[in-house]
Design a protein around this motif. Structure first.
Motif, PDB file in Angstrom:
ATOM      1  N   LEU A  28       0.862  -1.123   0.062  1.00 49.67           N
ATOM      2  CA  LEU A  28      -0.029  -0.102   0.039  1.00 49.67           C
ATOM      3  C   LEU A  28       0.954   1.132   0.140  1.00 49.67           C
ATOM      4  CD1 LEU A  28      -2.589  -0.982   2.713  1.00 49.67           C
ATOM      5  CD2 LEU A  28      -2.876  -1.129   0.194  1.00 49.67           C
ATOM      6  N   PRO A  29       0.399   2.373  -0.231  1.00 49.29           N
ATOM      7  CA  PRO A  29       1.087   3.598  -0.135  1.00 49.29           C
ATOM      8  C   PRO A  29       1.420   3.913   1.312  1.00 49.29           C
ATOM      9  CG  PRO A  29      -1.106   4.122  -1.494  1.00 49.29           C
ATOM     10  CD  PRO A  29      -0.931   2.524  -1.023  1.00 49.29           C
ATOM     11  N   SER A  30       2.682   4.382   1.325  1.00 44.69           N
ATOM     12  CA  SER A  30       3.424   4.462   2.931  1.00 44.69           C
ATOM     13  C   SER A  30       3.676   3.079   3.327  1.00 44.69           C
ATOM     14  CB  SER A  30       2.366   5.358   3.824  1.00 44.69           C
ATOM     15  OG  SER A  30       2.346   6.613   3.163  1.00 44.69           O
ATOM     16  N   ALA A  31       3.534   2.114   2.811  1.00 45.40           N
ATOM     17  CA  ALA A  31       3.999   0.642   3.496  1.00 45.40           C
ATOM     18  C   ALA A  31       5.352   0.720   3.773  1.00 45.40           C
ATOM     19  CB  ALA A  31       3.630  -0.424   2.562  1.00 45.40           C
ATOM     20  N   GLY A  32       5.994   1.334   2.951  1.00 46.61           N
ATOM     21  CA  GLY A  32       7.492   1.259   3.063  1.00 46.61           C
ATOM     22  C   GLY A  32       8.547   0.991   1.921  1.00 46.61           C
ATOM     23  N   LYS A  33       7.812   0.709   0.850  1.00 48.02           N
ATOM     24  CA  LYS A  33       8.393   0.158  -0.179  1.00 48.02           C
ATOM     25  C   LYS A  33       9.403   0.811  -0.529  1.00 48.02           C
ATOM     26  CE  LYS A  33       4.681   0.630  -2.716  1.00 48.02           C
ATOM     27  NZ  LYS A  33       3.884   1.504  -1.953  1.00 48.02           N
ATOM     28  N   THR A  34       9.472   2.101  -0.893  1.00 46.78           N
ATOM     29  CA  THR A  34      10.650   3.161  -1.637  1.00 46.78           C
ATOM     30  C   THR A  34      11.636   3.317  -0.379  1.00 46.78           C
ATOM     31  OG1 THR A  34       8.707   4.451  -2.401  1.00 46.78           O
ATOM     32  CG2 THR A  34      10.972   5.323  -2.437  1.00 46.78           C
ATOM     33  N   THR A  35      11.257   3.333   0.865  1.00 49.41           N
ATOM     34  CA  THR A  35      12.396   3.306   1.920  1.00 49.41           C
ATOM     35  C   THR A  35      13.126   2.114   1.886  1.00 49.41           C
ATOM     36  OG1 THR A  35      10.775   4.815   3.249  1.00 49.41           O
ATOM     37  CG2 THR A  35      12.541   3.914   3.997  1.00 49.41           C
ATOM     38  N   ILE A  36      12.664   0.966   1.963  1.00 46.88           N
ATOM     39  CA  ILE A  36      13.337  -0.325   2.005  1.00 46.88           C
ATOM     40  C   ILE A  36      14.048  -0.483   0.796  1.00 46.88           C
ATOM     41  CG2 ILE A  36      13.030  -2.909   2.074  1.00 46.88           C
ATOM     42  CD1 ILE A  36      10.350  -2.524   3.691  1.00 46.88           C
ATOM     43  N   ARG A 136       1.074   6.910   9.044  1.00 41.41           N
ATOM     44  CA  ARG A 136       2.427   7.416   8.097  1.00 41.41           C
ATOM     45  C   ARG A 136       2.111   8.856   7.433  1.00 41.41           C
ATOM     46  NH1 ARG A 136       5.639   1.858   6.987  1.00 41.41           N
ATOM     47  NH2 ARG A 136       6.198   1.142   8.884  1.00 41.41           N
ATOM     48  N   VAL A 138       2.718   9.361   4.256  1.00 43.99           N
ATOM     49  CA  VAL A 138       4.148  10.043   3.836  1.00 43.99           C
ATOM     50  C   VAL A 138       3.595  11.144   2.768  1.00 43.99           C
ATOM     51  CG1 VAL A 138       6.256   9.864   2.673  1.00 43.99           C
ATOM     52  CG2 VAL A 138       5.402   8.149   4.168  1.00 43.99           C
ATOM     53  N   SER A 172       6.494  -4.231   8.503  1.00 41.40           N
ATOM     54  CA  SER A 172       7.397  -2.985   8.702  1.00 41.40           C
ATOM     55  C   SER A 172       7.159  -2.421  10.010  1.00 41.40           C
ATOM     56  CB  SER A 172       7.403  -2.089   7.464  1.00 41.40           C
ATOM     57  OG  SER A 172       6.253  -1.103   7.504  1.00 41.40           O
ATOM     58  N   GLN A 175       9.484  -3.668  12.503  1.00 41.02           N
ATOM     59  CA  GLN A 175      10.873  -3.437  12.351  1.00 41.02           C
ATOM     60  C   GLN A 175      11.391  -2.180  12.120  1.00 41.02           C
ATOM     61  OE1 GLN A 175      10.967  -5.674   8.785  1.00 41.02           O
ATOM     62  NE2 GLN A 175      11.515  -7.734   9.897  1.00 41.02           N
ATOM     63  N   THR A 176      12.749  -1.979  12.099  1.00 33.10           N
ATOM     64  CA  THR A 176      13.462  -0.631  11.682  1.00 33.10           C
ATOM     65  C   THR A 176      13.528  -1.050  10.072  1.00 33.10           C
ATOM     66  OG1 THR A 176      15.828  -1.609  11.983  1.00 33.10           O
ATOM     67  CG2 THR A 176      14.708  -0.478  13.866  1.00 33.10           C
ATOM     68  N   VAL A 177      13.990   0.292   9.641  1.00 29.55           N
ATOM     69  CA  VAL A 177      14.058   0.078   8.052  1.00 29.55           C
ATOM     70  C   VAL A 177      15.123  -0.662   7.762  1.00 29.55           C
ATOM     71  CG1 VAL A 177      14.885   1.715   6.155  1.00 29.55           C
ATOM     72  CG2 VAL A 177      13.213   2.473   7.686  1.00 29.55           C
ATOM     73  N   SER A 180      14.216  -4.331   8.069  1.00 27.14           N
ATOM     74  CA  SER A 180      13.473  -4.737   6.869  1.00 27.14           C
ATOM     75  C   SER A 180      14.572  -4.931   5.601  1.00 27.14           C
ATOM     76  CB  SER A 180      12.314  -3.628   6.505  1.00 27.14           C
ATOM     77  OG  SER A 180      11.333  -3.491   7.455  1.00 27.14           O
TER      78      SER A 180
HETATM   79  N1  LIG Z   1      10.598  -1.084   8.579  1.00 25.72           N
HETATM   80  C1  LIG Z   1      10.244   0.100   8.027  1.00 25.72           C
HETATM   81  N2  LIG Z   1      10.498  -0.118   6.572  1.00 25.72           N
HETATM   82  C2  LIG Z   1      10.221   0.754   5.806  1.00 25.72           C
HETATM   83  N3  LIG Z   1       9.664   2.002   6.181  1.00 25.72           N
HETATM   84  C3  LIG Z   1       9.476   2.357   7.440  1.00 25.72           C
HETATM   85  C4  LIG Z   1       9.844   1.231   8.291  1.00 25.72           C
HETATM   86  N4  LIG Z   1       9.381   1.767   9.677  1.00 25.72           N
HETATM   87  C5  LIG Z   1       8.951   2.884   9.304  1.00 25.72           C
HETATM   88  N5  LIG Z   1       9.189   3.410   8.186  1.00 25.72           N
HETATM   89  C6  LIG Z   1       8.566   4.680   7.757  1.00 25.72           C
HETATM   90  O1  LIG Z   1       7.425   4.553   6.899  1.00 25.72           O
HETATM   91  C7  LIG Z   1       7.305   5.494   5.754  1.00 25.72           C
HETATM   92  C8  LIG Z   1       7.315   4.604   4.592  1.00 25.72           C
HETATM   93  O2  LIG Z   1       7.168   5.481   3.287  1.00 25.72           O
HETATM   94  P1  LIG Z   1       7.715   5.333   1.859  1.00 25.72           P
HETATM   95  O3  LIG Z   1       8.891   4.470   1.805  1.00 25.72           O
HETATM   96  O4  LIG Z   1       7.540   6.441   1.136  1.00 25.72           O
HETATM   97  O5  LIG Z   1       6.361   4.062   1.503  1.00 25.72           O
HETATM   98  P2  LIG Z   1       5.905   3.614   0.157  1.00 25.72           P
HETATM   99  O6  LIG Z   1       7.087   3.932  -0.910  1.00 25.72           O
HETATM  100  O7  LIG Z   1       5.256   2.251   0.362  1.00 25.72           O
HETATM  101  O8  LIG Z   1       4.667   4.528  -0.217  1.00 25.72           O
HETATM  102  C9  LIG Z   1       8.724   6.000   5.840  1.00 25.72           C
HETATM  103  O9  LIG Z   1       8.419   7.404   6.610  1.00 25.72           O
HETATM  104  C10 LIG Z   1       9.883   5.324   6.723  1.00 25.72           C
HETATM  105  O10 LIG Z   1      10.444   6.048   7.495  1.00 25.72           O
END
Ligand SMILES: Nc1ncnc2c1ncn2[C@@H]1O[C@H](COP(=O)(O)OP(=O)(O)O)[C@@H](O)[C@H]1O
Ligand SMILES: Nc1ncnc2c1ncn2[C@@H]1O[C@H](COP(=O)(O)OS(=O)(=O)O)[C@@H](OP(=O)(O)O)[C@H]1O
Length: 194
Positions: A28-36, A136, A138, A172, A175-177, A180
């Motif tokens: 989903l949006p804000s799930a953490g895909k881009t950050t991971i 979240r 974002v 996520s 977990q921490t980034v 993950s």
């Molecule tokens: N374990 C985790 N993995 C990825 N993001 C995390 C995690 N824990 C917290 N977050 C936070 O969740 C948000 C995810 O945003 P983003 O990566 O843009 O999501 P998406 O790309 O899925 O829309 C970020 O602010 C990030 O710091």
């Protein structure tokens, strides 16, 4: 091919590791895909891997410019990205793809394209619950949807079909980034890809 010839073939003269693969991070949006994806990209680059992140937002500005968020447009978007990812993966690059890809048939078609060519493919479900994603928020999309300024938001008033058997599922919210990204890295290592 002998083991030593294979070794020579998988490292360029600059000592780049060129075992390609696509890692598709769906969720989903804000799930953490881009950050991971970016966390993993940094780690893989440090180890000498060739890496590209095919970011959904960037793709929509260029090769998917003009596409919206209907079922058909999302399918087209995902197939275009799958095409590019497979090309990269087949040519020694780790293609990291943080793209929602909400429909099972779209994701399966991308996997099929990889299977056909023999390129490695890993599906990671970033399975953060919508309740966490919407906090979240974002990009403020959940707030916009709640305010009636946006319709068709994935996971709220548009479908997200959960992957039934992803190669990896990440919670996520627990977990921490770094944890993950490490989980995805561990899977790549297990598969002989990192
Ligand atoms: N374990 C985790 N993995 C990825 N993001 C995390 C995690 N824990 C917290 N977050 C936070 O969740 C948000 C995810 O945003 P983003 O990566 O843009 O999501 P998406 O790309 O899925 O829309 C970020 O602010 C990030 O710091
Ligand atoms: N209606 C609606 N539904 C879902 N997402 C929306 C929508 N409108 C805009 N966005 C933002 O578009 C970003 C890119 O989407 P994707 O290309 O990954 O989506 S898809 O796979 O084609 O469904 C996606 O990026 P992420 O937040 O990184 O997932 C969203 O922020």
């Amino acid at each position: 091919m002998t083991a030593s010839a294979f070794q020579a073939n998988t490292e360029t003269q600059e000592n780049h590791v060129t075992t390609g693969a696509t890692v598709w991070l769906t969720g989903l949006p804000s799930a953490g895909k881009t950050t991971i994806a970016y966390e993993l990209a940094g780690r893989l680059r440090e180890e000498g891997h060739l890496v590209e992140v095919l970011d959904g937002d960037e793709i929509r500005e260029f090769i998917s410019a003009g596409l919206g968020f209907s079922r058909e447009d999302r399918h087209t978007n995902v197939q275009r990205i799958g095409f590019v990812a497979e090309l990269l993966a087949r040519n020694g690059v780790k293609a990291l793809v943080p793209v929602i890809a909400p429909y099972t048939d779209s994701r399966d078609a991308v996997r099929g394209r990889h299977q056909k060519s023999g390129a490695a493919y890993i599906e990671v479900h970033v399975a953060t619950p919508v309740e966490v994603c919407s906090v979240r928020d974002v990009k403020g999309l959940y707030a916009k949807q709640a305010a009636g300024e946006l319709t068709g938001l994935t996971g709220v008033d548009d479908p997200y079909e959960d992957p039934e058997s992803p190669d990896l599922r990440i919670e996520s919210q627990h977990q921490t980034v770094q944890e993950s990204a490490a989980a995805v890295h561990a899977l790549l290592t297990e598969r002989g890809l990192a």
